[in-house]
Motif scaffolding. Structure first.
Motif, PDB file in Angstrom:
ATOM      1  N   ILE A 192    -105.840  15.178 -14.065  1.00  0.00           N
ATOM      2  CA  ILE A 192    -104.476  14.727 -14.360  1.00  0.00           C
ATOM      3  C   ILE A 192    -103.653  14.669 -13.075  1.00  0.00           C
ATOM      4  O   ILE A 192    -102.879  13.725 -12.856  1.00  0.00           O
ATOM      5  N   ALA A 193    -103.823  15.674 -12.222  1.00  0.00           N
ATOM      6  CA  ALA A 193    -103.088  15.686 -10.950  1.00  0.00           C
ATOM      7  C   ALA A 193    -103.467  14.481 -10.086  1.00  0.00           C
ATOM      8  O   ALA A 193    -102.595  13.818  -9.512  1.00  0.00           O
ATOM      9  N   LEU A 194    -104.752  14.179 -10.014  1.00  0.00           N
ATOM     10  CA  LEU A 194    -105.193  13.032  -9.222  1.00  0.00           C
ATOM     11  C   LEU A 194    -104.677  11.725  -9.806  1.00  0.00           C
ATOM     12  O   LEU A 194    -104.224  10.838  -9.083  1.00  0.00           O
ATOM     13  N   ALA A 206    -105.164   9.616 -20.852  1.00  0.00           N
ATOM     14  CA  ALA A 206    -106.413   9.980 -21.532  1.00  0.00           C
ATOM     15  C   ALA A 206    -106.786  11.428 -21.231  1.00  0.00           C
ATOM     16  O   ALA A 206    -107.166  12.189 -22.146  1.00  0.00           O
ATOM     17  N   TYR A 207    -106.683  11.836 -19.974  1.00  0.00           N
ATOM     18  CA  TYR A 207    -106.973  13.227 -19.618  1.00  0.00           C
ATOM     19  C   TYR A 207    -105.965  14.171 -20.265  1.00  0.00           C
ATOM     20  O   TYR A 207    -106.322  15.272 -20.697  1.00  0.00           O
ATOM     21  N   SER A 208    -104.695  13.756 -20.321  1.00  0.00           N
ATOM     22  CA  SER A 208    -103.661  14.614 -20.901  1.00  0.00           C
ATOM     23  C   SER A 208    -103.915  14.863 -22.381  1.00  0.00           C
ATOM     24  O   SER A 208    -103.724  15.989 -22.871  1.00  0.00           O
ATOM     25  N   ALA A 225     -98.042  20.850 -17.960  1.00  0.00           N
ATOM     26  CA  ALA A 225     -96.753  20.312 -18.384  1.00  0.00           C
ATOM     27  C   ALA A 225     -96.009  19.691 -17.212  1.00  0.00           C
ATOM     28  O   ALA A 225     -95.425  18.606 -17.340  1.00  0.00           O
ATOM     29  N   ASP A 226     -96.028  20.356 -16.057  1.00  0.00           N
ATOM     30  CA  ASP A 226     -95.387  19.803 -14.864  1.00  0.00           C
ATOM     31  C   ASP A 226     -95.988  18.451 -14.499  1.00  0.00           C
ATOM     32  O   ASP A 226     -95.274  17.493 -14.189  1.00  0.00           O
ATOM     33  N   LEU A 227     -97.306  18.380 -14.520  1.00  0.00           N
ATOM     34  CA  LEU A 227     -97.992  17.142 -14.151  1.00  0.00           C
ATOM     35  C   LEU A 227     -97.701  16.035 -15.152  1.00  0.00           C
ATOM     36  O   LEU A 227     -97.501  14.873 -14.776  1.00  0.00           O
ATOM     37  N   PHE A 228     -97.683  16.386 -16.436  1.00  0.00           N
ATOM     38  CA  PHE A 228     -97.458  15.372 -17.465  1.00  0.00           C
ATOM     39  C   PHE A 228     -96.044  14.800 -17.350  1.00  0.00           C
ATOM     40  O   PHE A 228     -95.857  13.573 -17.465  1.00  0.00           O
ATOM     41  N   VAL A 229     -95.049  15.655 -17.146  1.00  0.00           N
ATOM     42  CA  VAL A 229     -93.679  15.180 -16.987  1.00  0.00           C
ATOM     43  C   VAL A 229     -93.578  14.256 -15.775  1.00  0.00           C
ATOM     44  O   VAL A 229     -92.938  13.197 -15.832  1.00  0.00           O
ATOM     45  N   TYR A 260     -90.104  17.598 -23.962  1.00  0.00           N
ATOM     46  CA  TYR A 260     -89.159  16.486 -24.129  1.00  0.00           C
ATOM     47  C   TYR A 260     -87.906  16.714 -23.290  1.00  0.00           C
ATOM     48  O   TYR A 260     -87.384  15.783 -22.650  1.00  0.00           O
ATOM     49  N   LEU A 261     -87.390  17.941 -23.290  1.00  0.00           N
ATOM     50  CA  LEU A 261     -86.193  18.233 -22.497  1.00  0.00           C
ATOM     51  C   LEU A 261     -86.459  18.079 -21.005  1.00  0.00           C
ATOM     52  O   LEU A 261     -85.612  17.579 -20.255  1.00  0.00           O
ATOM     53  N   ARG A 262     -87.627  18.489 -20.572  1.00  0.00           N
ATOM     54  CA  ARG A 262     -87.968  18.356 -19.145  1.00  0.00           C
ATOM     55  C   ARG A 262     -88.112  16.890 -18.764  1.00  0.00           C
ATOM     56  O   ARG A 262     -87.720  16.477 -17.664  1.00  0.00           O
TER      57      ARG A 262
END
Length: 434
Positions: A192-194, A206-208, A225-229, A260-262
């Motif tokens: 996800i980071a890459l 897809a990875y998330s 969560a940080d990466l997804f945001v 969602y808030l982030r």
């Protein structure tokens, strides 16, 4: 779930019996093969990423105990290749790097593959890029062995700085050959980071989705969560709101509301107004025991997003109604910056700043026979000293009418004042970012 907990409790009981001092226990510990101790460590580590936080202390205990066992082991212990693999996996599982070096220095019988040991020593010492190609070759060679998933994982870590797509393939192999383990969790999170850094939105989503379905309760889920945001907000042009909703639907309400808030906060600061509005409204829809606090945050982020829209009046009212006690210092700074921006947007312009010299205010010079003759001359004729100044132009206004100077002065004052206010807003946003 009950069967899993029973299995875990039984494993811990057996492990503790093997290591707790007592009559004959010290001898048992010395005779216990390292590969069996490693199995206990692997089980505990896998339990941690699956959400059993109580296993974290046992993990530290097993790492220490296994380290002592490996250092005190007789050389003949490594005649069994399973114990050799245990050393290598231990080194790649958070173990003491110096233990691998110690055992390699005593390996006179050639139990360890020097290529594997060398690339691991380089990797553990932060010099993996020096042997990245060799590491990838070794990972492929040992792909179907016990150490294969671990080698693929560390090879992906090194390759990520050189070739992200090749690193993703190594991570894919690591997680597919070690499903449900700490290896899969780490491979998914790093994938996800890459994908986020390379702006590979479909792959990142897809990875998330796989991560939230398998490792939502991992202690490393906050990193996810940080990466997804970041993935959603930074590459919002390629993001469909329904995809975000679908992925977050696997989360329990408190986690879903927090994400969602982030998203709303980061999107509002980044000027992604539609995304911020969507995320803040979704957060407000989720019921909460502390609904007032979460409602205040959602109103703030939604209000910031609406400042640049025709709904700026509603946004200002919502922002002004948020009490200071509902916000932390960072969000108070964001609110103050938003209020300053809203004030600048809605303030009526100063009439003086719009003053322009009109043709009625220009004192036209009397037309003389000399002027008429000069006007009749061909353009560019040097005999006319006033050819460069045409009647009714800005040049004439600036040189003959004091009203033009007043307009320029008012305009400069307006620009200076606006810049000062923008500097104040920038300062508030900088405080918010810290």
């Amino acid at each position: 779930m009950a069967r899993a907990m029973h299995r875990y409790s039984l494993m811990l009981a057996l492990t503790l019996c093997a290591f707790v001092p007592g009559p004959g226990r010290a001898e048992d510990q010395q005779d216990l093969p390292p590969y069996k101790m490693l199995r206990s460590l692997q089980f505990v580590q896998d339990s941690v990423v699956l959400g059993d936080n109580s296993a974290a202390e046992m993990q530290r205990f097993l790492l220490t105990t296994l380290d002592e066992r490996l250092r005190s082991a007789d050389k003949t212990v490594f005649d069994d290749s399973r114990n050799v693999d245990a050393v290598l996996i231990y080194a790649m599982s958070g173990g003491n790097p110096s233990t691998l070096e110690y055992l390699m220095s005593r390996d006179v019988n050639g139990h360890f593959d020097n290529r594997v040991a060398d690339v691991l020593r380089k990797y553990l010492n932060g010099k993996g890029l020096l042997v990245v190609n060799t590491m990838v070759d070794v990972a492929k060679e040992y792909r179907d062995k016990k150490i294969g998933p671990y080698l693929s994982l560390v090879a992906g870590n090194v390759m990520s700085a050189k070739n992200p797509k090749a690193a993703l393939q190594l991570y894919d192999w690591a997680r597919l050959t070690a499903p449900g383990t700490i290896v899969e969790e780490a491979a998914l999170r790093r994938s996800i980071a890459l994908a986020t850094e390379a702006k590979m939105v479909p792959e990142g989503f897809a990875y998330s989705q796989r991560y939230v379905r398998r490792f939502l309760h991992s202690p490393y889920a906050s990193q996810f969560a940080d990466l997804f945001v970041q993935l959603v907000v930074d590459d919002s042009a390629g993001v469909k709101p329904e995809d975000v909703v679908d992925i977050l639907s696997f989360m329990d309400p408190p986690r879903r509301r927090e994400v969602y808030l982030r998203i709303a906060r980061r999107a509002a600061i980044s000027g992604k107004n539609e995304l911020a509005t969507m995320a803040s409204s979704r957060a407000q829809e989720i019921a909460s025991d502390d609904s007032e606090a979460f409602g205040a945050l959602a109103s703030l982020y939604g209000g910031v997003a609406n400042i640049s829209t025709p709904d700026v009046g509603v946004a200002i009212r919502n922002i002004n109604q948020i009490p200071d006690g509902e916000l932390n210092p960072r969000d108070r700074a964001l609110r103050d910056a938003a209020k300053a921006m809203a004030e600048a947007v809605t303030r009526a312009p100063d009439p003086k700043s719009l003053t322009q010299a009109s043709s009625s205010n220009v004192v036209k010079p009397e037309t003389t026979e000399h002027d008429a003759a000069a006007a009749a001359k061909a353009p560019g004729d040097k005999s006319s000293g006033s050819a460069s100044v045409k009647p009714g132009t800005a040049t004439e206004v600036a040189t003959q009418d004091g009203g033009g100077q007043d307009a320029a002065s008012s305009f400069n004052t307006f620009v200076t004042t606006s810049r000062s206010k923008l500097d104040v807003i920038d300062g508030l946003l900088k405080q918010e970012s810290h």
